[in-house]
Design an enzyme around this catalytic site. Structure first.
Site: not given
Ligand code: DQA
Length: 139
Positions: A9-10, A17, A22, A71, A74, A95, A97, A104
Site C-alpha cells: 500500500p501507498n 509521497r 522515500y 515491501n 504498513a 522483506e 523497506h 522512525r
C-alpha cells in the site's frame, strides 16, 4: 531466473509521497535501471494497495519463481495473513523497506513478516531492492 517484486500500500505513490523519506523517483523509473543491471534476470513487478491481492499474488507465484522481494508497506507491521502466506509458499521472500524503519516511529519497529522471510533489508533507499536481488541471485 525469475524474481517478483511486490510493493504494498501507498508505494504506487513513490516519487510523490513524503519525498523527504522515500525520495523523488517513481518505482517505474527505478525498475528500468534495475532491469538493466540484471539483464539475465526476469524481474516482474506488482503493486497493490489491497492485502488480499498481495496474498493472492504470493500464492500465484510462490511455487514457481526463484525469489520474491516484498515491501509490504504498513502491512509489514500488522498482517498475520501476509506472514502466513509467506510461510505457506516455497519461494524465498526478502522483506525490504526504503526507509530505516528502526529510526522512525515505534510502531514501525515491529515486523509481523520478518520471521517468515529469508531476511530483511531496510534503510538504503531504493537500493534496498537491489540488495535483496543481489542475495536472491547468489548461487
Ligand atoms: C516502508 C516503511 C513502512 O513503515 C511504511 O508504512 C511504508 C513504506 C518503507 O519502504 O520504508 O509504506 O515499507
Amino acid at each position: 531466473m525469475k524474481i517478483q517484486i511486490i510493493n504494498g500500500p501507498n508505494l504506487n505513490l513513490l516519487g510523490v509521497r513524503e519525498k523527504s523519506i522515500y525520495g523523488d523517483a517513481s518505482f517505474e523509473s527505478y525498475l528500468v535501471e534495475l532491469r538493466k543491471r540484471y539483464p539475465n534476470v526476469d524481474i516482474e513487478y506488482y503493486q497493490s494497495n489491497v492485502e488480499g491481492e498481495i496474498i493472492n499474488k504470493l500464492h500465484q507465484i510462490g511455487f514457481e519463481y526463484d525469489g520474491i522481494v516484498l515491501n509490504a508497506g504498513a502491512y509489514t507491521h500488522t498482517s498475520i495473513a501476509i506472514a502466513d502466506a509467506i510461510a505457506a509458499i516455497n519461494t524465498p521472500v526478502i522483506e525490504v523497506h526504503i526507509s530505516n524503519v528502526h529510526k522512525r516511529e515505534a510502531f514501525r519497529h515491529h515486523s509481523a513478516l520478518a520471521a517468515s522471510c529469508r531476511g530483511v533489508i531496510a534503510g538504503f533507499g531504493m537500493d534496498s531492492y537491489r540488495l535483496a536481488i543481489e542475495n536472491l541471485t547468489l548461487k
